[in-house]
Design a protein around this motif. Structure first.
Motif, mmCIF file in Angstrom:
data_model
loop_
_atom_site.group_PDB
_atom_site.id
_atom_site.type_symbol
_atom_site.label_atom_id
_atom_site.label_comp_id
_atom_site.label_asym_id
_atom_site.label_seq_id
_atom_site.Cartn_x
_atom_site.Cartn_y
_atom_site.Cartn_z
ATOM 1 N N ASP A 1 0.507 -1.029 -0.032
ATOM 2 C CA ASP A 1 -0.022 -0.026 0.056
ATOM 3 C C ASP A 1 0.813 1.284 -0.381
ATOM 4 O O ASP A 1 0.152 2.464 0.564
ATOM 5 C CB ASP A 1 -0.882 -0.045 1.335
ATOM 6 C CG ASP A 1 -0.265 0.135 2.162
ATOM 7 O OD1 ASP A 1 1.003 -0.284 2.316
ATOM 8 O OD2 ASP A 1 -0.808 0.455 3.260
ATOM 9 N N ARG A 2 1.972 1.090 -0.694
ATOM 10 C CA ARG A 2 3.100 2.072 -0.096
ATOM 11 C C ARG A 2 3.401 1.866 -1.666
ATOM 12 O O ARG A 2 5.066 1.898 -1.765
ATOM 13 C CB ARG A 2 4.272 2.367 0.874
ATOM 14 C CG ARG A 2 4.158 2.032 2.218
ATOM 15 C CD ARG A 2 3.303 3.042 2.928
ATOM 16 N NE ARG A 2 3.221 2.754 4.304
ATOM 17 C CZ ARG A 2 2.637 3.986 5.267
ATOM 18 N NH1 ARG A 2 3.066 4.928 5.111
ATOM 19 N NH2 ARG A 2 2.662 3.196 5.748
ATOM 20 N N PRO A 3 2.854 3.137 -2.189
ATOM 21 C CA PRO A 3 3.452 3.175 -4.224
ATOM 22 C C PRO A 3 4.768 3.496 -4.333
ATOM 23 O O PRO A 3 6.022 2.753 -5.151
ATOM 24 C CB PRO A 3 2.802 4.126 -4.808
ATOM 25 C CG PRO A 3 1.803 4.438 -4.106
ATOM 26 C CD PRO A 3 2.085 4.240 -2.193
ATOM 27 N N GLU A 4 5.591 4.627 -2.705
ATOM 28 C CA GLU A 4 6.888 4.526 -3.300
ATOM 29 C C GLU A 4 7.928 3.274 -2.425
ATOM 30 O O GLU A 4 8.821 3.046 -3.575
ATOM 31 C CB GLU A 4 7.234 5.759 -1.868
ATOM 32 C CG GLU A 4 7.106 5.789 -1.285
ATOM 33 C CD GLU A 4 6.004 5.508 0.463
ATOM 34 O OE1 GLU A 4 5.961 5.283 1.058
ATOM 35 O OE2 GLU A 4 4.833 5.946 -0.720
ATOM 36 N N LEU B 1 6.789 0.323 -3.334
ATOM 37 C CA LEU B 1 6.865 -0.495 -4.443
ATOM 38 C C LEU B 1 8.148 -0.274 -5.092
ATOM 39 O O LEU B 1 8.324 -0.600 -6.204
ATOM 40 C CB LEU B 1 5.506 -0.309 -5.278
ATOM 41 C CG LEU B 1 4.816 -1.485 -3.641
ATOM 42 C CD1 LEU B 1 2.850 -1.620 -4.622
ATOM 43 C CD2 LEU B 1 4.871 -2.677 -3.808
ATOM 44 N N GLY B 2 7.634 0.830 -6.028
ATOM 45 C CA GLY B 2 9.139 2.257 -6.570
ATOM 46 C C GLY B 2 10.565 1.476 -6.618
ATOM 47 O O GLY B 2 11.047 1.492 -7.433
ATOM 48 N N ARG C 1 10.814 -2.571 -7.050
ATOM 49 C CA ARG C 1 10.914 -2.455 -8.495
ATOM 50 C C ARG C 1 12.357 -1.926 -9.045
ATOM 51 O O ARG C 1 12.562 -2.398 -9.672
ATOM 52 C CB ARG C 1 10.450 -1.994 -9.233
ATOM 53 C CG ARG C 1 10.002 -2.364 -10.733
ATOM 54 C CD ARG C 1 8.897 -2.015 -11.803
ATOM 55 N NE ARG C 1 7.323 -1.933 -10.196
ATOM 56 C CZ ARG C 1 7.084 -3.290 -10.719
ATOM 57 N NH1 ARG C 1 7.190 -3.908 -11.161
ATOM 58 N NH2 ARG C 1 5.253 -3.479 -10.035
ATOM 59 N N SER D 1 -3.674 -0.818 -5.921
ATOM 60 C CA SER D 1 -3.332 -0.333 -5.595
ATOM 61 C C SER D 1 -1.301 -0.591 -5.575
ATOM 62 O O SER D 1 -1.082 0.532 -5.060
ATOM 63 C CB SER D 1 -2.864 -0.358 -4.173
ATOM 64 O OG SER D 1 -2.441 -1.856 -3.691
ATOM 65 N N GLU D 2 -1.596 -1.063 -6.721
ATOM 66 C CA GLU D 2 0.170 -0.823 -7.413
ATOM 67 C C GLU D 2 0.264 0.543 -8.182
ATOM 68 O O GLU D 2 -0.255 0.913 -9.460
ATOM 69 C CB GLU D 2 0.395 -1.977 -8.439
ATOM 70 C CG GLU D 2 1.693 -2.234 -8.511
ATOM 71 C CD GLU D 2 2.127 -4.342 -8.795
ATOM 72 O OE1 GLU D 2 3.805 -3.663 -8.726
ATOM 73 O OE2 GLU D 2 1.368 -4.398 -9.016
#
Length: 108
Positions: free
Chosen positions: A46-49, A51-52, A55, A107-108
């Motif tokens: 739930d934290r896009p940053e 996941l970035g 990645r 949510s991604e």
């Protein structure tokens, strides 16, 4: 910033290690952990940053999905709310248990 390494060695309890790791993940950081076969690298879904970062560190293409681990089967609807009724019924009967379900996350 130096990467902390936390090990249960008698000086630090497992609970304390988990609390520290949760703090890193809550702050958008990453955590590595051993599994039965490989080391895993985790981020909060739930934290896009986060996941970035994940990645980038893994050099993973944007179209390659991740495995999502849930603490409670009811959390699946938070990430995949469009699950059909038959699929929900299957999950209700099978989880917890040895079932892997594949969904498109929102949510991604």
């Amino acid at each position: 910033m130096k990467t902390p390494i936390l090990a249960a060695d008698g000086d630090v309890t497992t609970t304390r290690i988990l609390e520290q790791t949760a703090g890193v993940l809550d702050a958008g950081g990453l955590a590595a952990f051993p599994t039965e076969t490989v080391y895993g690298l985790a981020a909060r879904a739930d934290r896009p940053e986060a996941l970035g970062k994940l990645r980038q560190v893994k050099q993973r293409p944007a179209d390659k999905p991740y495995t999502l681990h849930l603490s409670d089967k009811h959390n699946v609807l938070r990430f995949a709310p469009a699950i059909s009724l038959p699929d929900r019924q299957l999950l209700r009967r099978a989880w917890p248990g040895p079932l892997t379900a594949v969904f498109t996350l929102t949510s991604e």
